[in-house]
Design a protein around this motif. Sequence first.
Motif, PDB file in Angstrom:
ATOM      1  N   MET A 162      11.533  15.084  19.450  1.00 56.62           N
ATOM      2  CA  MET A 162      10.958  15.755  18.287  1.00 56.62           C
ATOM      3  C   MET A 162      10.362  14.670  17.532  1.00 56.62           C
ATOM      4  SD  MET A 162      13.787  16.312  15.110  1.00 56.62           S
ATOM      5  CE  MET A 162      13.760  14.967  13.997  1.00 56.62           C
ATOM      6  N   GLU A 163       9.122  15.363  17.366  1.00 57.49           N
ATOM      7  CA  GLU A 163       7.896  14.483  16.650  1.00 57.49           C
ATOM      8  C   GLU A 163       7.840  14.891  15.124  1.00 57.49           C
ATOM      9  OE1 GLU A 163       3.922  13.851  17.777  1.00 57.49           O
ATOM     10  OE2 GLU A 163       4.628  14.025  19.964  1.00 57.49           O
ATOM     11  N   LEU A 164       7.844  14.003  14.265  1.00 58.02           N
ATOM     12  CA  LEU A 164       7.957  14.092  12.785  1.00 58.02           C
ATOM     13  C   LEU A 164       6.281  13.886  12.393  1.00 58.02           C
ATOM     14  CD1 LEU A 164      10.838  11.729  11.790  1.00 58.02           C
ATOM     15  CD2 LEU A 164      10.702  14.173  11.935  1.00 58.02           C
ATOM     16  N   THR A 165       6.099  14.919  11.170  1.00 61.00           N
ATOM     17  CA  THR A 165       4.746  14.576  10.744  1.00 61.00           C
ATOM     18  C   THR A 165       4.605  13.307   9.835  1.00 61.00           C
ATOM     19  OG1 THR A 165       5.511  15.741   8.661  1.00 61.00           O
ATOM     20  CG2 THR A 165       4.789  17.223  10.384  1.00 61.00           C
ATOM     21  N   PRO A 166       3.501  13.046   9.500  1.00 64.44           N
ATOM     22  CA  PRO A 166       3.368  11.842   8.642  1.00 64.44           C
ATOM     23  C   PRO A 166       4.221  11.846   7.422  1.00 64.44           C
ATOM     24  CG  PRO A 166       1.134  12.217   9.482  1.00 64.44           C
ATOM     25  CD  PRO A 166       2.100  13.462   9.978  1.00 64.44           C
ATOM     26  N   GLU A 167       4.054  13.055   6.874  1.00 63.31           N
ATOM     27  CA  GLU A 167       4.927  13.447   5.547  1.00 63.31           C
ATOM     28  C   GLU A 167       6.467  13.149   5.749  1.00 63.31           C
ATOM     29  OE1 GLU A 167       2.671  15.547   6.650  1.00 63.31           O
ATOM     30  OE2 GLU A 167       1.058  15.073   5.461  1.00 63.31           O
ATOM     31  N   GLN A 168       6.902  13.771   6.789  1.00 66.08           N
ATOM     32  CA  GLN A 168       8.283  13.500   7.208  1.00 66.08           C
ATOM     33  C   GLN A 168       8.853  11.837   7.663  1.00 66.08           C
ATOM     34  OE1 GLN A 168       8.126  16.287  10.285  1.00 66.08           O
ATOM     35  NE2 GLN A 168       9.604  17.826   9.417  1.00 66.08           N
ATOM     36  N   LEU A 169       7.652  11.286   8.161  1.00 64.03           N
ATOM     37  CA  LEU A 169       8.046   9.803   8.443  1.00 64.03           C
ATOM     38  C   LEU A 169       8.105   9.230   7.206  1.00 64.03           C
ATOM     39  CD1 LEU A 169       5.659   9.253  11.599  1.00 64.03           C
ATOM     40  CD2 LEU A 169       8.215   9.108  11.472  1.00 64.03           C
ATOM     41  N   VAL A 170       7.419   9.506   6.200  1.00 63.34           N
ATOM     42  CA  VAL A 170       7.307   8.649   4.918  1.00 63.34           C
ATOM     43  C   VAL A 170       8.615   9.052   4.028  1.00 63.34           C
ATOM     44  CG1 VAL A 170       6.226   8.857   2.574  1.00 63.34           C
ATOM     45  CG2 VAL A 170       4.615   8.523   4.511  1.00 63.34           C
ATOM     46  N   ALA A 171       8.867  10.310   4.257  1.00 62.66           N
ATOM     47  CA  ALA A 171      10.195  10.839   3.611  1.00 62.66           C
ATOM     48  C   ALA A 171      11.401  10.050   4.242  1.00 62.66           C
ATOM     49  CB  ALA A 171      10.267  12.268   3.580  1.00 62.66           C
ATOM     50  N   GLU A 172      11.401   9.903   5.562  1.00 62.22           N
ATOM     51  CA  GLU A 172      12.437   9.069   6.182  1.00 62.22           C
ATOM     52  C   GLU A 172      12.507   7.782   5.804  1.00 62.22           C
ATOM     53  OE1 GLU A 172      14.752  10.268   8.319  1.00 62.22           O
ATOM     54  OE2 GLU A 172      14.490  12.245   7.847  1.00 62.22           O
ATOM     55  N   PHE A 173      11.445   7.157   5.600  1.00 60.87           N
ATOM     56  CA  PHE A 173      11.322   5.850   5.180  1.00 60.87           C
ATOM     57  C   PHE A 173      11.645   5.619   3.941  1.00 60.87           C
ATOM     58  CE2 PHE A 173       8.849   2.396   3.540  1.00 60.87           C
ATOM     59  CZ  PHE A 173       9.313   1.244   4.133  1.00 60.87           C
ATOM     60  N   GLN A 174      11.325   6.345   3.069  1.00 62.52           N
ATOM     61  CA  GLN A 174      11.782   6.360   1.577  1.00 62.52           C
ATOM     62  C   GLN A 174      13.345   6.620   1.486  1.00 62.52           C
ATOM     63  OE1 GLN A 174       9.267   9.201  -0.035  1.00 62.52           O
ATOM     64  NE2 GLN A 174       7.864   7.897  -0.952  1.00 62.52           N
ATOM     65  N   ASP A 175      13.942   7.299   2.207  1.00 61.18           N
ATOM     66  CA  ASP A 175      15.291   7.724   2.418  1.00 61.18           C
ATOM     67  C   ASP A 175      16.074   6.003   2.712  1.00 61.18           C
ATOM     68  OD1 ASP A 175      15.003  10.145   1.433  1.00 61.18           O
ATOM     69  OD2 ASP A 175      15.509  11.087   3.392  1.00 61.18           O
ATOM     70  N   ALA A 176      15.379   5.746   4.055  1.00 62.67           N
ATOM     71  CA  ALA A 176      16.095   4.457   4.390  1.00 62.67           C
ATOM     72  C   ALA A 176      16.017   3.327   3.484  1.00 62.67           C
ATOM     73  CB  ALA A 176      15.205   4.354   5.833  1.00 62.67           C
ATOM     74  N   VAL A 177      14.957   3.194   2.562  1.00 63.25           N
ATOM     75  CA  VAL A 177      14.661   2.270   1.615  1.00 63.25           C
ATOM     76  C   VAL A 177      15.954   2.504   0.511  1.00 63.25           C
ATOM     77  CG1 VAL A 177      13.067   1.282  -0.220  1.00 63.25           C
ATOM     78  CG2 VAL A 177      12.270   1.873   2.211  1.00 63.25           C
ATOM     79  N   MET A 178      15.994   3.748   0.083  1.00 67.14           N
ATOM     80  CA  MET A 178      16.818   4.024  -1.123  1.00 67.14           C
ATOM     81  C   MET A 178      18.102   3.627  -0.563  1.00 67.14           C
ATOM     82  SD  MET A 178      15.459   4.766  -3.575  1.00 67.14           S
ATOM     83  CE  MET A 178      16.633   4.989  -4.752  1.00 67.14           C
ATOM     84  N   GLU A 179      18.617   3.999   0.670  1.00 64.00           N
ATOM     85  CA  GLU A 179      20.124   3.581   1.342  1.00 64.00           C
ATOM     86  C   GLU A 179      20.311   2.131   1.440  1.00 64.00           C
ATOM     87  OE1 GLU A 179      21.102   5.627   4.941  1.00 64.00           O
ATOM     88  OE2 GLU A 179      19.999   7.478   4.383  1.00 64.00           O
ATOM     89  N   LEU A 180      19.275   1.401   1.688  1.00 66.88           N
ATOM     90  CA  LEU A 180      19.286   0.068   2.011  1.00 66.88           C
ATOM     91  C   LEU A 180      19.438  -0.604   0.339  1.00 66.88           C
ATOM     92  CD1 LEU A 180      19.216  -2.468   3.390  1.00 66.88           C
ATOM     93  CD2 LEU A 180      16.829  -2.552   3.315  1.00 66.88           C
ATOM     94  N   TYR A 181      18.702  -0.190  -0.730  1.00 67.26           N
ATOM     95  CA  TYR A 181      18.845  -0.632  -1.944  1.00 67.26           C
ATOM     96  C   TYR A 181      20.353  -0.461  -2.423  1.00 67.26           C
ATOM     97  CZ  TYR A 181      18.418  -0.161  -7.066  1.00 67.26           C
ATOM     98  OH  TYR A 181      18.461  -0.414  -8.446  1.00 67.26           O
TER      99      TYR A 181
END
Length: 51
Positions: free
Chosen positions: A1-20
């Motif tokens: 499954m490949e993610l679009t750049p926008e989906q990758l950014v959204a996944e990264f932002q979700d991970a950052v929020m979870e870490l916070y």
Amino acid sequence: MELTPEQLVAEFQDAVMELYFARKRIAVLESENQALRAELALAAQPAEAES
């Protein structure tokens, strides 16, 4: 499954929020742990003085 750049950014932002929020929760738990250790130390002092 490949993610679009926008989906990758959204996944990264979700991970950052979870870490916070995880770090905030860890700080709260460490504070509670410290308070409980102090309470335990106080409770143990009279018992040590009696022996």
